[in-house]
Scaffold this active site. Structure first.
Site, PDB file in Angstrom:
ATOM      1  CG  HIS A 100       2.866  -2.766 -23.690  1.00 54.61           C
ATOM      2  ND1 HIS A 100       3.783  -1.883 -23.202  1.00 54.61           N
ATOM      3  CD2 HIS A 100       1.664  -2.336 -23.234  1.00 54.61           C
ATOM      4  CE1 HIS A 100       3.168  -0.972 -22.471  1.00 54.61           C
ATOM      5  NE2 HIS A 100       1.880  -1.214 -22.474  1.00 54.61           N
ATOM      6  CG  ASP A 103       6.456  -2.716 -25.200  1.00 54.99           C
ATOM      7  OD1 ASP A 103       5.891  -1.820 -25.836  1.00 54.99           O
ATOM      8  OD2 ASP A 103       6.209  -2.992 -24.009  1.00 54.99           O
TER       9      ASP A 103
HETATM   10  C1  XLS Z   1       0.327   4.335 -19.569  1.00 55.02           C
HETATM   11  C2  XLS Z   1       0.490   3.150 -18.741  1.00 55.02           C
HETATM   12  C3  XLS Z   1       1.116   1.967 -19.446  1.00 55.02           C
HETATM   13  C4  XLS Z   1       0.866   0.702 -18.677  1.00 55.02           C
HETATM   14  C5  XLS Z   1       1.069  -0.544 -19.450  1.00 55.02           C
HETATM   15  O1  XLS Z   1       0.116   5.435 -19.103  1.00 55.02           O
HETATM   16  O2  XLS Z   1       1.200   3.496 -17.593  1.00 55.02           O
HETATM   17  O3  XLS Z   1       2.472   2.182 -19.676  1.00 55.02           O
HETATM   18  O4  XLS Z   1       1.646   0.648 -17.533  1.00 55.02           O
HETATM   19  O5  XLS Z   1       0.188  -0.644 -20.511  1.00 55.02           O
END
Ligand code: XLS
Ligand code: NI
Ligand code: NI
Length: 437
Positions: A100, A103
């Site tokens: 993201h 991140d």
């Molecule tokens: C949350 C999601 C997230 C997505 C990316 O539950 O799995 O981590 O994979 O935004």
């Protein structure tokens, strides 16, 4: 620079190896069903759990030991973390990663400063990609952590929040393109509701569709050709997430005419939260040509939330790879470990154990699935089970030349249906078990 001085490159040592820092099944160049394991599996490390996870939970703060991280929200710390991430992925032999925007780089005091921070870290990520050959499987935007997203992003009751989210995804798309990302993911974040008393559901769905439409337009404009993926999830953080499961997402996409621009990123723990098996969600998506990528993890049978554990269940990985093999691969997609080590596993080495286990469980599952596919045992059984559709009245119904009147005529003449045959579930379950070695 060595942030993991005690770990050498993880090697394949074969099923008899007792070395916990070696692969027993994942042998990247080994050919399976006409393709190397590496190309079948396309593993990705996820940046958020692996490099931003601290082990915090609702009952206590983080406790993970990460000697390289000074805990500051500085660009310098973020760049250092990027170096750590690439050393980790290189030693693991993992060809892809996912992130993201938030991140990898810290937020600034306004959007323009935030974008600058991101650019600075993206520069380092690009250098590391070039140095190692590791690629970006997908990028995405975090539209849920900051408090501005308290009511959601594109489905917020506050139009300014929609605008901010649009600006943020615009930048995330640019950055994903810059880094050569081959997909872009939309996970619903806080797009959903907690209570219908305060919610205009139809208006929120309309806004979500508008937002995705704008993303498609902008991708086209900048020449981003990666695959767009929607990641279904039924609940958490909201009581009802709009992208509940693959079927709900299909209905949504078709309602708004967006079905050609998207595929699904199916996550194991989201499937089970939705009350489905992963096998179901994958089969559903794949049947309609909508399976694009996979977030590989697992839940806990006894815990009702998204625990995001590393995959260790061979049945699940075998079934996953069976669907993937049967559709001829994931195309630009891959297997992203959207998984985190447990709070109690707080040492850096646990990150290796977790990923090695996940990669091996998938490689092992792949080998089993390939053997099942090669022998055709399930395919042949299913073909035979539907044999009445391959001639006579079955063909007429399928090709559309039958109606209730012709069916009545046919049945009045015949009087009773042809004998049913057993579904042989237990026989098939036993048969599948024979492939587990
Ligand atoms: C949350 C999601 C997230 C997505 C990316 O539950 O799995 O981590 O994979 O935004
Ligand atoms: Ni996910
Ligand atoms: Ni998840």
């Amino acid at each position: 620079m060595a942030f993991f001085p005690d770990v050498a490159k993880i090697k394949y040592e074969g099923p008899d190896s007792k070395n916990p820092l070696a692969f027993r099944h994942y042998n990247p160049d080994e050919m399976v069903d006409g393709k190397s394991m590496k190309d079948h599996l396309r593993f990705a490390v996820c940046y958020w759990h692996t490099f931003r996870g601290t082990g915090s939970d609702p009952f206590g703060p983080g406790c993970a030991i990460r000697p390289w991280d000074d805990g500051s929200e500085s660009v310098e710390n973020a760049v250092k973390r990027a170096r750590v991430a690439f050393e980790f992925m290189e030693k693991l032999g993992c060809p892809f990663y996912c992130f993201h925007d938030r991140d990898v780089a810290p937020e600034g005091k306004n959007l323009s400063e935030t974008n600058k921070n991101l650019d600075a870290v993206v520069k380092a990520l690009k250098e590391e990609q070039q140095r190692t050959g590791i690629q970006l499987l997908w990028g995405t935007a975090n539209l849920f952590s900051n408090k501005r997203f308290v009511h959601g992003a594109s489905t917020s009751c506050n139009a300014d929040v929609f605008a901010y989210a649009g600006a943020q995804v615009k930048k995330a798309l640019e950055v994903t393109k810059e880094l050569g990302g081959v997909n872009y993911v939309f996970w619903g974040g806080r797009e959903g509701y907690h209570n219908l008393y305060n919610t205009d559901l139809r208006r929120e769905f309309d806004h979500l569709a508008k937002f995705l439409g704008m993303a498609c337009d902008y991708a086209k404009k900048i020449g981003f050709t990666g695959q767009f993926l929607i990641e279904p999830k039924p609940k958490e953080p909201t009581t009802h997430q709009y992208d509940s499961d693959c079927a709900a997402c299909m209905a949504f996409l078709r309602t708004y005419g967006l079905e050609k621009q998207f595929k699904f990123n199916v996550e194991t723990n989201h499937a089970t939260l939705a009350g489905h098996s992963m096998f179901h969600e994958l089969t559903y998506a794949s049947s309609y040509g909508m399976l694009g990528s996979i977030d590989a993890n697992r839940g806990d049978e006894l815990i009702g939330w998204d625990t995001d554990q590393f995959p260790t269940n061979l049945y699940t990985t075998m079934q996953t790879m069976l669907v993937v093999l049967n559709q001829g691969g994931l195309g630009s997609g891959g297997l992203n470990f959207d998984a985190k080590v447990r709070r109690e596993s707080f040492e850096p080495i646990d990150l290796f154990h977790a990923h090695i286990g996940g990669m091996d469980t998938f490689a092992h599952g792949l080998k089993i699935a390939a053997a099942i596919k090669k022998d055709g045992v399930l395919k042949n059984f299913v073909k035979q089970r539907y044999a009445t559709w391959d001639s006579g009245v079955g063909v007429e119904i399928e090709k559309g030349s039958a109606n209730f009147e012709t069916l009545e005529k046919y049945m009045l003449e015949k009087g009773e249906v042809a004998a049913n045959t057993s579904g042989r579930q237990e026989y098939l379950e036993n048969l599948v078990n024979r492939y587990f070695r």
